[in-house]
Design a protein around this motif. Structure first.
Motif, PDB file in Angstrom:
ATOM      1  N   GLN A 148       0.833  -1.209   0.000  1.00 27.30           N
ATOM      2  CA  GLN A 148       0.000   0.000   0.000  1.00 27.30           C
ATOM      3  C   GLN A 148       0.867   1.259   0.000  1.00 27.30           C
ATOM      4  O   GLN A 148       0.563   2.248   0.646  1.00 27.30           O
ATOM      5  CB  GLN A 148      -0.962   0.000   1.189  1.00 27.30           C
ATOM      6  N   SER A 428      -2.039   3.157 -11.580  1.00 32.34           N
ATOM      7  CA  SER A 428      -3.425   2.698 -11.478  1.00 32.34           C
ATOM      8  C   SER A 428      -3.432   1.184 -11.368  1.00 32.34           C
ATOM      9  O   SER A 428      -2.494   0.511 -11.795  1.00 32.34           O
ATOM     10  CB  SER A 428      -4.239   3.126 -12.705  1.00 32.34           C
ATOM     11  N   ASP A 458     -12.313  -3.999  -7.751  1.00 37.52           N
ATOM     12  CA  ASP A 458     -11.790  -2.796  -7.116  1.00 37.52           C
ATOM     13  C   ASP A 458     -10.813  -2.096  -8.054  1.00 37.52           C
ATOM     14  O   ASP A 458     -10.255  -2.707  -8.975  1.00 37.52           O
ATOM     15  CB  ASP A 458     -11.141  -3.116  -5.775  1.00 37.52           C
ATOM     16  N   LYS A 460      -8.032   1.663  -8.349  1.00 37.88           N
ATOM     17  CA  LYS A 460      -7.475   2.908  -7.826  1.00 37.88           C
ATOM     18  C   LYS A 460      -6.700   3.591  -8.936  1.00 37.88           C
ATOM     19  O   LYS A 460      -5.978   2.936  -9.694  1.00 37.88           O
ATOM     20  CB  LYS A 460      -6.551   2.659  -6.627  1.00 37.88           C
ATOM     21  N   HIS A 461      -6.877   4.899  -9.023  1.00 38.49           N
ATOM     22  CA  HIS A 461      -6.146   5.690 -10.012  1.00 38.49           C
ATOM     23  C   HIS A 461      -5.497   6.872  -9.302  1.00 38.49           C
ATOM     24  O   HIS A 461      -6.154   7.608  -8.561  1.00 38.49           O
ATOM     25  CB  HIS A 461      -7.080   6.181 -11.116  1.00 38.49           C
ATOM     26  N   ASN A 462      -4.173   7.023  -9.501  1.00 35.71           N
ATOM     27  CA  ASN A 462      -3.425   8.158  -8.961  1.00 35.71           C
ATOM     28  C   ASN A 462      -3.003   9.069 -10.103  1.00 35.71           C
ATOM     29  O   ASN A 462      -2.679   8.597 -11.199  1.00 35.71           O
ATOM     30  CB  ASN A 462      -2.163   7.680  -8.238  1.00 35.71           C
ATOM     31  N   TYR A 469      -6.021  11.000  -5.960  1.00 37.70           N
ATOM     32  CA  TYR A 469      -6.433   9.626  -6.208  1.00 37.70           C
ATOM     33  C   TYR A 469      -7.950   9.532  -6.230  1.00 37.70           C
ATOM     34  O   TYR A 469      -8.667  10.358  -5.646  1.00 37.70           O
ATOM     35  CB  TYR A 469      -5.890   8.682  -5.140  1.00 37.70           C
ATOM     36  N   GLU A 471     -10.508   6.001  -5.786  1.00 39.35           N
ATOM     37  CA  GLU A 471     -10.522   4.555  -5.615  1.00 39.35           C
ATOM     38  C   GLU A 471     -11.934   4.101  -5.291  1.00 39.35           C
ATOM     39  O   GLU A 471     -12.761   4.881  -4.814  1.00 39.35           O
ATOM     40  CB  GLU A 471      -9.567   4.110  -4.518  1.00 39.35           C
ATOM     41  N   ASN A 473     -14.667   0.241  -5.020  1.00 37.76           N
ATOM     42  CA  ASN A 473     -14.881  -1.178  -5.205  1.00 37.76           C
ATOM     43  C   ASN A 473     -16.371  -1.474  -5.122  1.00 37.76           C
ATOM     44  O   ASN A 473     -17.167  -0.638  -4.680  1.00 37.76           O
ATOM     45  CB  ASN A 473     -14.114  -1.999  -4.168  1.00 37.76           C
ATOM     46  N   ASP A 534     -10.250  14.102   1.734  1.00 39.17           N
ATOM     47  CA  ASP A 534     -10.899  12.988   1.048  1.00 39.17           C
ATOM     48  C   ASP A 534     -12.380  13.004   1.358  1.00 39.17           C
ATOM     49  O   ASP A 534     -12.832  13.635   2.316  1.00 39.17           O
ATOM     50  CB  ASP A 534     -10.286  11.643   1.456  1.00 39.17           C
TER      51      ASP A 534
END
Length: 876
Positions: A148, A428, A458, A460-462, A469, A471, A473, A534
């Motif tokens: 992570q 990603s 799921d 995630k894109h940064n 980001y 993310e 799911n 966030d």
């Protein structure tokens, strides 16, 4: 959807589109290694004196990570890296201006005390995961798997590698020899790995690093430098076999006439673990008749709200590579895969008569398990776990000696499949999970679900240098079983379809399956500058069910979250670093009820002298619950405010402490909480340390749920005024004879006592005023039975008993302790000598906690276990 929820979503989306205008450009450092000439060898003694080290160059110029981020390190550090056909070698020189003051504390493996140096290698080069190898000035070895992007460090990963350290007149030196078989990488003519060297200069509590990383960075692994020059490395397929032998003797107080409690038991057990490298980056783990003994018992806990208690996984087979299988889809501990379901306590109980004795198994036997996991050079993370637990029988014998057995847990198969794919230059990923639980059920165990299946996606894109980001799911579940099993599921506290005021769910006794969904979407800022924020949405539909192989506390909820935090990362004359955060969340159910909103502030400061303070406060102006009355109507709690304050001394010192206080207070004195925390750490000399952690809690509540009964054909929900007190203390000490031989002790008494007064019944559960929510029984309505301990209720004053309730007073007492001698006689192979003690019982609720401690723990004969375990790891 309510206007409040709609406005929150719009706010999150708008604020998340903000991008930083002045992103700093990161300069990635590089180290070029070379292969050692054939015949030249490096002996791992920590002295850097071998001729072979002359083939590679030194690198240095370390900068401070904390506290004065970006400044030149106060003590110089330099390193070299070389390799041969099977190993990579790291040599490090840590200069120290006062070598006599180098802190060389002995400890067990993975105890990061004193001065140390750490090498992080991202051999996948995925910018999210890495392998960490650590050695202290005392020669204590540590290793962790990082995932992570640095948010999770798993110290349970224990590879085989070699290290040594040495102190001299210039400071101290260390050498590492790491087998390529313990790292994971794909086939390539030249490897490019991520690299970071991290030093802790203990005396000045300074962390310095080779590759500069700003405290504004969005992560750890993504910011590494590069290791070049690893050419024509042949992938090393790992093949390890580790048999074990356990010799165990149990002694305990005997019970007259009980053949299963004669005072002693003897157990001899053997098994096998194996690790097979199918490729250099994909591994197959096998276990046959595994021994899942553990040094620490689960902490004592009691849940008056009826929900299951989450316990951390401690078993090595399930811990290794657990990041690949992890699928935390919502918040809290909710997860599609909760490995503690495998080998769980049997869910059935034997049907016995008054003259029969029972030997009930405490856990299900894992007949075997296999786990295929790893990550390829192309960014594919793959995991497949298969496990079978056997039929478990309760042995029964009556006073005449007649014996029989009754099945209490069926043969069960568990399967988990997980996949993730990195793309977009590792910024990603997209993944999926599938789980299946299948039970072979006889008729008397049809209250269990026969099958349970979940699937999820799921992502995630940064972007913007990983500073921003998004993310999310989604999870779907499908459970099947008999009408009894599915009705039991609908009525469980996770679902409570029987709620009398629910307009969207109801119990259907004819159903044989349930299908539900859950998931989350979150967007935010994780790096860049001093601000983070966030926001997101989480949902769990009413029929979502994960508890066959996952963990789900409560279904039927929609939750909106938002937070913003400010980091103070530039040290001043007052502090080294600080942060504060404001957060807010609100919840709804699928019937449209607006149940809760909470506003919270949290702050932390690390002072210049390394003392610290942590504070927090929250306001809950709206608290409704669908679960308090266990299937009854929706319940309202009075408004609540809570706050906490913790502070502690410099943890580097031989003696350090933490003091904490938590206070919660509801309006109208509906309920309150006062928790006092004390932690002490003492290391009188380098080889010995002692820690004590104590908590005392008072938790009175005027409307603690007691039971549901019947009055004139209507449901009657009874609550009472509970006076609950809980005390626990964990004591640990560790004496290290050398880095591979140590003695460790762990002990924890746990006592919780609750006494009830002022019983009442629910009148209007959602009334704003407490006295309108419940009606207190008068002295003329309630009395105590002279023949039993029950309370007798004459609610309508007609002189006849309308119903009775059992006395809910309780006192739960538990004590667990372990004394362990651990010797790693060769790398990866160990001998354990263990003495365990334990007692679990019920105290007298009318007595004080101190008297129950004396009578039920100190004054009781305890169960004792003496165990010898030996393992040997063959590396083929």
């Amino acid at each position: 959807m309510s206007k409040r929820l709609f406005r929150s979503i719009i706010f999150i989306l708008l604020t998340s589109t903000v991008v930083a205008q002045n992103d700093s450009v990161k300069v990635q450092r590089e180290y070029n290694t070379v292969q050692l000439p054939i015949g030249e060898e490096i002996i791992i003694d920590g002295e850097l004196s071998d001729k072979a080290w002359g083939n590679v160059i030194w690198d240095d110029d370390f900068t401070v990570f904390e506290p004065d981020n970006g400044k030149k390190a106060s003590q110089r550090t330099k390193f070299k890296i070389a390799y041969d056909a099977k190993f990579i070698y790291v040599g490090i020189r840590c200069f120290d201006s006062i070598p006599d003051k180098i802190e060389k504390r002995l400890a067990r493996r993975d105890n990061f005390s004193g001065d140390w140096i750490e090498v992080n290698i991202d051999s996948y080069n995925d910018k999210r995961t890495a392998f960490s190898f650590n050695v202290s000035a005392a020669g204590v070895k540590g290793d962790e798997f990082i995932s992570q992007n640095g948010d999770f460090w798993d110290a349970s990963w224990n590879p085989i590698w070699y290290t040594a350290a040495n102190i001299d007149e210039e400071g101290w030196t260390a050498e590492m020899k790491i087998p390529f078989s313990q790292l994971k990488f794909g086939a390539a003519e030249e490897q490019v790995w991520g690299l970071q060297i991290h030093r802790r200069y203990f005396r000045g509590e300074e962390r310095s690093i080779w590759q500069p990383i700003s405290l504004e960075a969005p992560g750890w692994v993504s910011e590494f430098g590069r290791l070049n020059g690893l050419k024509n490395i042949e992938p090393q397929k790992q093949l390890e076999i580790q048999p074990f032998l356990v010799n165990q003797f149990d002694s305990y107080p005997s019970e007259t006439g009980n053949p299963f409690r004669d005072g002693k038991d003897y157990i001899l057990n053997a098994g096998l673990d194996a690790k097979i490298g199918l490729t250099n980056d994909l591994t197959l783990d096998l276990t046959v008749n595994p021994d899942f003994g553990q040094v620490d018992a689960d902490p004592g806990a009691i849940a008056l709200d009826g929900f299951q208690i989450f316990f951390e996984e401690r078993r090595p087979f399930f811990i290794e590579n657990k990041n690949i299988f992890d699928y935390e889809f919502a918040d809290g501990n909710d997860n599609v895969f909760y490995s503690r379901r495998i080998g769980r306590s049997p869910q059935g109980y034997a049907d016995v008569t008054e003259n029969e004795f029972v030997d009930q198994p405490t856990n299900s036997t894992i007949l075997g398990a296999a786990k295929f996991s790893g990550k390829t050079k192309n960014g594919w993370s793959l995991g497949l776990l298969e496990s079978v637990t056997g039929k478990m029988y309760a042995d029964i014998e009556d006073v005449a000696g007649n014996k029989r057995s009754e099945l209490v847990e069926p043969l069960t198969n568990y399967m988990v499949g997980r996949v993730q794919k990195d793309f977009n230059e590792r910024n990603s990923y997209l993944g999926g999970i599938f789980t299946a639980t299948n039970r072979n059920l006889p008729n008397h165990l049809e209250f269990l679900r026969s099958g349970a299946y979940t699937g999820g996606l799921d992502f995630k894109h940064n972007w913007k240098n990983r500073n921003y980001y998004v993310e999310g799911n989604i999870v779907g579940s499908h459970v099947v079983g008999s009408e009894e099993a599915i009705a039991r599921t609908q009525n469980s506290i996770t679902h409570l379809f029987q709620r009398i005021d629910a307009g969207h769910v109801s119990v259907d006794d004819t159903r044989t399956s349930l299908t539900g969904t859950g998931g989350k979407i979150e967007i935010g800022k994780a790096g860049g500058g001093n601000w983070r924020y966030d926001g997101g949405i989480i949902w769990r539909s009413p029929e979502l069910e994960l508890n066959d192989i996952g963990f789900l506390r409560q279904a039927d909820e929609i939750k909106q979250t938002a937070s913003v935090s400010r980091l103070f990362i530039k040290p001043t004359n007052f502090y080294r670093r600080a942060n504060m955060e404001l957060s807010q969340y609100s919840t709804y159910d699928f019937d449209g009820n607006y149940n809760r909103i909470q506003y919270q502030f949290e702050g932390f400061i690390n002072y210049k002298n390394n003392w610290w303070t942590e504070v927090g406060a929250a306001h809950k102006p709206r608290i409704f619950s669908n679960t308090v009355l266990r299937g009854g109507p929706r319940w309202r709690w009075s408004d609540e405010n809570f706050a906490y304050l913790f502070f502690g001394s410099d943890s580097r010192k031989k003696l350090s402490f933490t003091l904490g206080y938590v206070n919660s207070q509801a309006a109208e004195n509906n309920f309150s909480l006062a928790r006092y925390v004390f932690r002490l750490y003492y290391q009188p000399f380098d080889a010995f340390n002692l820690s004590i952690s104590s908590e005392f809690e008072e938790n009175p509540n005027k409307t603690q749920y007691v039971t549901e009964t019947n009055f004139n054909g209507d449901a009657r929900y009874i609550t009472g005024n509970i006076d609950q007190k809980t005390f626990s203390t964990s004591i640990r000490f560790n004496y290290s004879i050398n880095p591979n031989l140590s003695i460790q002790y762990y002990g924890e008494p746990f006592i919780s006592r609750g006494t009830y007064t002022d019983f009442n019944y629910v009148n209007n559960p959602i009334a704003e005023k407490l006295n309108e929510r419940v009606t207190l029984f008068s002295d003329n309505q309630i009395s105590k039975s002279t023949s039993t301990d029950d309370y007798l209720i004459d609610e309508d004053f007609d002189g006849a008993i309308d119903y009775q309730i059992e006395n809910p007073d309780f006192s739960y007492v538990q004590f667990r302790s372990n004394l362990v001698l651990r010797w790693e006689y060769v790398p990866g192979s160990e001998i354990f000598l263990v003495w365990s003690q334990g007692v679990v019982g019920a105290g007298n609720p009318s007595e004080t906690l101190g008297r129950n401690l004396d009578q039920q723990i100190l004054g009781q004969k305890k169960d004792n276990t003496f165990l010898l375990k030996a393992t040997y790891r063959f590396i083929l």
